[in-house]
Write a protein that holds these residues in place. Structure first.
Motif, mmCIF file in Angstrom:
data_model
loop_
_atom_site.group_PDB
_atom_site.id
_atom_site.type_symbol
_atom_site.label_atom_id
_atom_site.label_comp_id
_atom_site.label_asym_id
_atom_site.label_seq_id
_atom_site.Cartn_x
_atom_site.Cartn_y
_atom_site.Cartn_z
ATOM 1 N N GLU A 61 0.803 -1.225 0.000
ATOM 2 C CA GLU A 61 0.000 0.000 0.000
ATOM 3 C C GLU A 61 0.837 1.276 0.000
ATOM 4 N N ALA A 62 2.012 1.249 0.608
ATOM 5 C CA ALA A 62 2.818 2.470 0.744
ATOM 6 C C ALA A 62 3.364 2.912 -0.613
ATOM 7 N N PHE A 63 3.144 4.173 -0.953
ATOM 8 C CA PHE A 63 3.737 4.725 -2.171
ATOM 9 C C PHE A 63 5.249 4.789 -2.027
ATOM 10 N N GLU A 64 5.945 4.587 -3.142
ATOM 11 C CA GLU A 64 7.402 4.783 -3.149
ATOM 12 C C GLU A 64 7.724 6.248 -2.881
ATOM 13 N N THR A 65 6.922 7.129 -3.446
ATOM 14 C CA THR A 65 7.131 8.562 -3.279
ATOM 15 C C THR A 65 6.896 8.982 -1.828
ATOM 16 N N VAL A 66 7.771 9.818 -1.320
ATOM 17 C CA VAL A 66 7.623 10.409 0.008
ATOM 18 C C VAL A 66 7.645 11.931 -0.167
ATOM 19 N N ILE A 67 6.712 12.620 0.482
ATOM 20 C CA ILE A 67 6.631 14.075 0.366
ATOM 21 C C ILE A 67 7.468 14.710 1.480
ATOM 22 N N PRO A 68 8.460 15.503 1.128
ATOM 23 C CA PRO A 68 9.328 16.089 2.159
ATOM 24 C C PRO A 68 8.714 17.341 2.784
ATOM 25 N N ARG A 69 9.223 17.706 3.939
ATOM 26 C CA ARG A 69 8.915 19.052 4.458
ATOM 27 C C ARG A 69 9.566 20.051 3.507
ATOM 28 N N ASN A 70 8.810 21.046 3.084
ATOM 29 C CA ASN A 70 9.318 21.975 2.085
ATOM 30 C C ASN A 70 8.599 23.309 2.222
ATOM 31 N N VAL A 71 9.351 24.374 2.379
ATOM 32 C CA VAL A 71 8.742 25.688 2.624
ATOM 33 C C VAL A 71 7.906 26.142 1.432
ATOM 34 N N PRO B 39 -1.007 25.837 -7.039
ATOM 35 C CA PRO B 39 -0.317 24.592 -6.724
ATOM 36 C C PRO B 39 1.185 24.818 -6.829
ATOM 37 N N VAL B 40 1.951 24.026 -6.113
ATOM 38 C CA VAL B 40 3.384 24.286 -6.015
ATOM 39 C C VAL B 40 4.094 24.200 -7.367
ATOM 40 N N ILE B 41 3.593 23.385 -8.294
ATOM 41 C CA ILE B 41 4.277 23.285 -9.599
ATOM 42 C C ILE B 41 4.165 24.586 -10.386
ATOM 43 N N TYR B 42 3.168 25.424 -10.046
ATOM 44 C CA TYR B 42 3.037 26.727 -10.711
ATOM 45 C C TYR B 42 3.625 27.862 -9.883
ATOM 46 N N TYR B 43 4.061 27.515 -8.687
ATOM 47 C CA TYR B 43 4.694 28.503 -7.809
ATOM 48 C C TYR B 43 6.207 28.393 -7.878
ATOM 49 N N ASP B 44 6.709 27.160 -7.780
ATOM 50 C CA ASP B 44 8.158 26.929 -7.897
ATOM 51 C C ASP B 44 8.372 25.506 -8.389
ATOM 52 N N ILE B 45 8.480 25.366 -9.699
ATOM 53 C CA ILE B 45 8.594 24.049 -10.326
ATOM 54 C C ILE B 45 9.871 23.325 -9.926
ATOM 55 N N THR B 46 10.867 24.094 -9.472
ATOM 56 C CA THR B 46 12.162 23.471 -9.129
ATOM 57 C C THR B 46 12.228 23.002 -7.677
ATOM 58 N N SER B 47 11.222 23.288 -6.892
ATOM 59 C CA SER B 47 11.282 22.957 -5.463
ATOM 60 C C SER B 47 11.178 21.453 -5.236
ATOM 61 N N ARG B 48 11.625 21.022 -4.058
ATOM 62 C CA ARG B 48 11.559 19.603 -3.707
ATOM 63 C C ARG B 48 10.112 19.136 -3.583
ATOM 64 N N GLY B 49 9.243 20.016 -3.095
ATOM 65 C CA GLY B 49 7.832 19.668 -2.992
ATOM 66 C C GLY B 49 7.207 19.440 -4.356
ATOM 67 N N SER B 50 7.532 20.296 -5.315
ATOM 68 C CA SER B 50 7.029 20.150 -6.670
ATOM 69 C C SER B 50 7.507 18.843 -7.293
ATOM 70 N N THR B 51 8.785 18.571 -7.149
ATOM 71 C CA THR B 51 9.364 17.331 -7.694
ATOM 72 C C THR B 51 8.672 16.107 -7.108
#
Length: 257
Positions: A207-217, A228-240
């Motif tokens: 059940e666990a996704f491989e993807t993990v969402i990090p803490r990201n400002v 959404p973060v991909i339109y705010y900062d596409i290069t951020s770790r949260g967006s990735t």
């Protein structure tokens, strides 16, 4: 036909709305027509995609209470392939108004039947409680995605939501599945985060996704800009991370198909 995914956890502050908004935007960015349904009276998913709640004439409240055609409630967000049915504070009183209605737990399901052919994915953002609104969402959904914060009480909250899913399966929606468990707010430098992830992967390897969402400002900043973060900062770790989650979800769908 779309897949309807309910994003739910009875525990608040686990990244539920953050996941709903940013996964929806990431699926849309992959050119999958996506509808985000905000069924939380706080309406954070609505403002998170840039919709001004004060300017709304109708919302999901009118769908549930006044039986308005759901097609008339869909708003284009301005981001390609991403639409939303918005929520406002009016929704807070909906449970009392629905209490005397027959088939009250199936109101959302009946409405989404009229929309599902238009979208690849419909994501429902739920309130952080086991309420009639959450029951409506789980009754309408094909599956539940469970965001889980990497913290001490994670396992306790997980057992509660899994028990809720089982009750819905037994009583209302036998086809409801667990889409996956998404670890959120992870800090690789934190021993507790690593321990929680290890525990979840040990007990829920499928059940666990491989993807993990990090803490990201940037994930925290994006909603204040109505993006959404991909339109705010596409290069951020949260967006990735959310783009990776969308790819993983699509890959799972293809494998199951």
């Amino acid at each position: 036909m779309s897949k309807i995914i309910c994003i739910a956890n009875q525990k608040g502050g686990v990244g539920k709305t953050t996941t709903a908004v940013n996964l929806a935007a990431s699926l849309a960015a992959a050119e999958r027509p996506t509808l985000l349904v905000d069924i939380d009276p706080q309406g954070n998913a609505t403002s998170g995609v840039g919709v001004d709640k004060s300017q709304l004439v109708y919302s999901i409240y009118d769908l549930l209470i006044n039986n308005i055609d759901p097609n008339s409630l869909v708003i284009e967000t301005g981001h390609p392939h991403l639409s939303i049915i918005p929520s406002t504070a009016d929704l807070a009183g909906a449970e009392l108004e629905l209490a005397t209605e027959t088939e009250r737990e199936r109101k959302l399901k009946k409405a989404l039947v009229l929309l599902h052919k238009q979208y690849s994915y419909i994501l429902i953002d739920c309130p952080p409680s086991l309420s009639l609104l959450t029951i409506n969402a789980m009754t309408a959904a094909d599956s539940v995605l469970i965001p889980l914060q990497c913290e001490f009480y994670a396992m306790e909250g997980l057992s509660q939501i899994i028990n809720t899913i089982r009750l819905i399966q037994q009583g209302i929606n036998p086809q409801l599945a667990i889409e996956g468990i998404l670890l959120t707010m992870s800090d690789a430098r934190n021993r507790l985060s690593r321990d929680v992830e290890e525990e979840i992967r040990l007990h829920f390897p499928e059940e666990a996704f491989e993807t993990v969402i990090p803490r990201n400002v940037r994930l925290s900043e994006a909603p204040s800009h109505g993006k959404p973060v991909i339109y705010y900062d596409i290069t951020s770790r949260g967006s990735t991370a959310y783009l990776q989650l969308a790819r993983e979800l699509i890959r799972r769908e293809s494998a199951n198909a």
